[in-house]
Design a protein around this motif. Sequence first.
Motif, PDB file in Angstrom:
ATOM      1  N   GLN A 176     -25.780   0.785  14.374  1.00 26.67           N
ATOM      2  CA  GLN A 176     -24.559   0.591  13.587  1.00 26.67           C
ATOM      3  C   GLN A 176     -23.886   1.926  13.260  1.00 26.67           C
ATOM      4  OE1 GLN A 176     -23.354  -2.392  13.104  1.00 26.67           O
ATOM      5  NE2 GLN A 176     -25.155  -3.533  13.827  1.00 26.67           N
ATOM      6  N   LEU A 179     -22.349   3.329  16.466  1.00 32.00           N
ATOM      7  CA  LEU A 179     -21.169   2.563  16.829  1.00 32.00           C
ATOM      8  C   LEU A 179     -19.962   2.994  15.986  1.00 32.00           C
ATOM      9  CD1 LEU A 179     -19.842   0.282  18.427  1.00 32.00           C
ATOM     10  CD2 LEU A 179     -20.715  -1.329  16.689  1.00 32.00           C
ATOM     11  N   HIS A 180     -20.216   3.155  14.698  1.00 33.28           N
ATOM     12  CA  HIS A 180     -19.136   3.610  13.814  1.00 33.28           C
ATOM     13  C   HIS A 180     -18.625   5.003  14.221  1.00 33.28           C
ATOM     14  CE1 HIS A 180     -17.012   3.806   9.891  1.00 33.28           C
ATOM     15  NE2 HIS A 180     -17.273   5.114   9.987  1.00 33.28           N
ATOM     16  N   CYS A 183     -16.643   4.982  17.459  1.00 34.81           N
ATOM     17  CA  CYS A 183     -15.288   4.468  17.259  1.00 34.81           C
ATOM     18  C   CYS A 183     -14.372   5.559  16.715  1.00 34.81           C
ATOM     19  CB  CYS A 183     -15.329   3.259  16.314  1.00 34.81           C
ATOM     20  SG  CYS A 183     -16.010   1.753  17.050  1.00 34.81           S
ATOM     21  N   CYS A 224     -11.756   2.116  11.407  1.00 31.22           N
ATOM     22  CA  CYS A 224     -13.003   2.186  12.156  1.00 31.22           C
ATOM     23  C   CYS A 224     -13.887   0.971  11.853  1.00 31.22           C
ATOM     24  CB  CYS A 224     -13.736   3.479  11.817  1.00 31.22           C
ATOM     25  SG  CYS A 224     -15.118   3.857  12.900  1.00 31.22           S
ATOM     26  N   ASP A 225     -13.896   0.500  10.583  1.00 34.50           N
ATOM     27  CA  ASP A 225     -14.664  -0.696  10.242  1.00 34.50           C
ATOM     28  C   ASP A 225     -14.155  -1.911  11.012  1.00 34.50           C
ATOM     29  OD1 ASP A 225     -16.162   0.785   8.502  1.00 34.50           O
ATOM     30  OD2 ASP A 225     -14.985   0.236   6.722  1.00 34.50           O
ATOM     31  N   VAL A 228     -15.498  -1.855  14.452  1.00 35.17           N
ATOM     32  CA  VAL A 228     -16.910  -2.219  14.492  1.00 35.17           C
ATOM     33  C   VAL A 228     -17.081  -3.724  14.328  1.00 35.17           C
ATOM     34  CG1 VAL A 228     -19.130  -1.943  13.317  1.00 35.17           C
ATOM     35  CG2 VAL A 228     -17.655   0.051  13.688  1.00 35.17           C
ATOM     36  N   THR A 232     -19.681  -5.551  16.679  1.00 33.31           N
ATOM     37  CA  THR A 232     -21.040  -5.759  16.183  1.00 33.31           C
ATOM     38  C   THR A 232     -21.399  -7.240  16.167  1.00 33.31           C
ATOM     39  OG1 THR A 232     -22.563  -5.239  14.382  1.00 33.31           O
ATOM     40  CG2 THR A 232     -20.330  -5.922  13.779  1.00 33.31           C
ATOM     41  N   TYR A 238     -24.201  -4.355   9.100  1.00 37.11           N
ATOM     42  CA  TYR A 238     -23.298  -3.200   9.053  1.00 37.11           C
ATOM     43  C   TYR A 238     -22.908  -2.883   7.609  1.00 37.11           C
ATOM     44  CZ  TYR A 238     -19.153  -0.299   9.750  1.00 37.11           C
ATOM     45  OH  TYR A 238     -18.256   0.717   9.702  1.00 37.11           O
TER      46      TYR A 238
END
Length: 492
Positions: A176, A179-180, A183, A224-225, A228, A232, A238
């Motif tokens: 997680q 991935l964040h 991004c 960015c969230d 994700v 995800t 997350y």
Amino acid sequence: MNSAIYSLFISMALRVTVITAFVMLIKLIFRQKLSAAAHCGIWIIPVVQVIFCIGNVSIPARTSIYNVVEGVAVSAGTIAAQQPEMHIDVRNIIALIYCIGTAALALWYLTVFLLHRYRTSKLDTVDDETSLRILGDLKAMLGIGDDIKLRRGEFAQTLRDTVILPDGYSPDEQRQIMLHELCHYKNKDNIKLLIAAAVICLNWFNPVVWLAFKRFRSDIEMYCDDNVMKLTESKKEYAMVLVKTAAEHTRFIPGATGVSNSKHEVARRVRRIASWKKKKPVWLIAAVCACVTVSSLCLTDAVSTAVENTVDVAATPEPVEVVPVIIDTVTQQSTPEPTEAAPETEQPEYPDTRTQSISAQDTQESGTVRENIPADTQSSGSVSYVPPAETADETNAAAETDTAVSEQTAAEPEPETVPPEEDIYSSLGEPESVSANGNKETYSLDDGRTAVLHYDGGELETGYIISGGETAESGSGTETASEPAGGSVAEE
């Protein structure tokens, strides 16, 4: 130079503040209606305004808000500069303080960036297979082909092409986090934050811009969230990672992005994740219309101000010093050029061969000195000039030409002077004879001539004079040796 810096300061203080306030109002109205990407895109408008201020770009428009706000360009420094008793220009002081503040903040951010980059380069490299495999899978999923380095650190961050992973997280939590951060890397958020840092350096004195800067950083994280959330498999996991990475306080590092944030900001992000859903496009259209309206109001200038500046520059001619030129010309024309005395061997040229006589008395009064004049001639009071022998032929030719011109002038008769027009209407008196139909009247003049007048319907049509010795027959319609009544004589 100080004037240009002062003008930049005024533009930043007024225009950037106005447009930033409008942008924040739009964000407040559409807070829950727009996606994070739309919230990030709105910040382009203040950045464009800053670029316009730096480049002194002016777009006059009738829709500009500055058509209503009179005196928006008037500043306290300008008013103070109009006071003659003050010896210190306030504008120079403001420009100096503005430059010092901008340079100090820029130097601070540069120092923080270089130190953080140096410390990051000293961190341990992550070489376990699990972390590298997760990184490879995420790069393939996001379509990132660049070489990304993994290092161990205290906080989860991304600096250029390096992702920092903190200790104490499981492989799923690391997934997680990576991935964040990836991004952030794909969205080029580090470049966006560098631009924001430059804007805040130019507006370090403005609290409205500082508040907007904080909101922009929050919008970057929410964007960015959202990315994700689309990738995800577990939103809850997350959100738990965000809570776990929350810190008491965070420090802004130019060019660095991270998942860590303050507890208050993390709580807001978690609530947004819990209620996250796709936004309706109608709200995006409404927000775009609002942004276009704000741009037309705030990114433009007053028409009257732009026209006055154009007229002042284009219609005002450069001053030309005409008076000194005229004075020099008149002086040259009024002052005779000095003549150099002719050599003794040369004789002055005269236009003709006629004898020139000069009165001795006039010569003495005028103070003129005649050279090459014999003594006996000077005593007699007259000067007779004899042309030199070598110019005798030329002198004879000139004399013959003058003689021919004189003879031609004498042979030509002088133009006859026409006497002034005679006024026969006031000196005729009673007619000597009148024709049977009354259309012709004959008068005898004092000099022996006869005047004849013809009438048509009671109005004088023509008139002429018959010279003396000739006869005129009234009513016959025929006359001889006649002249018009205008006064010119023609005798046959």
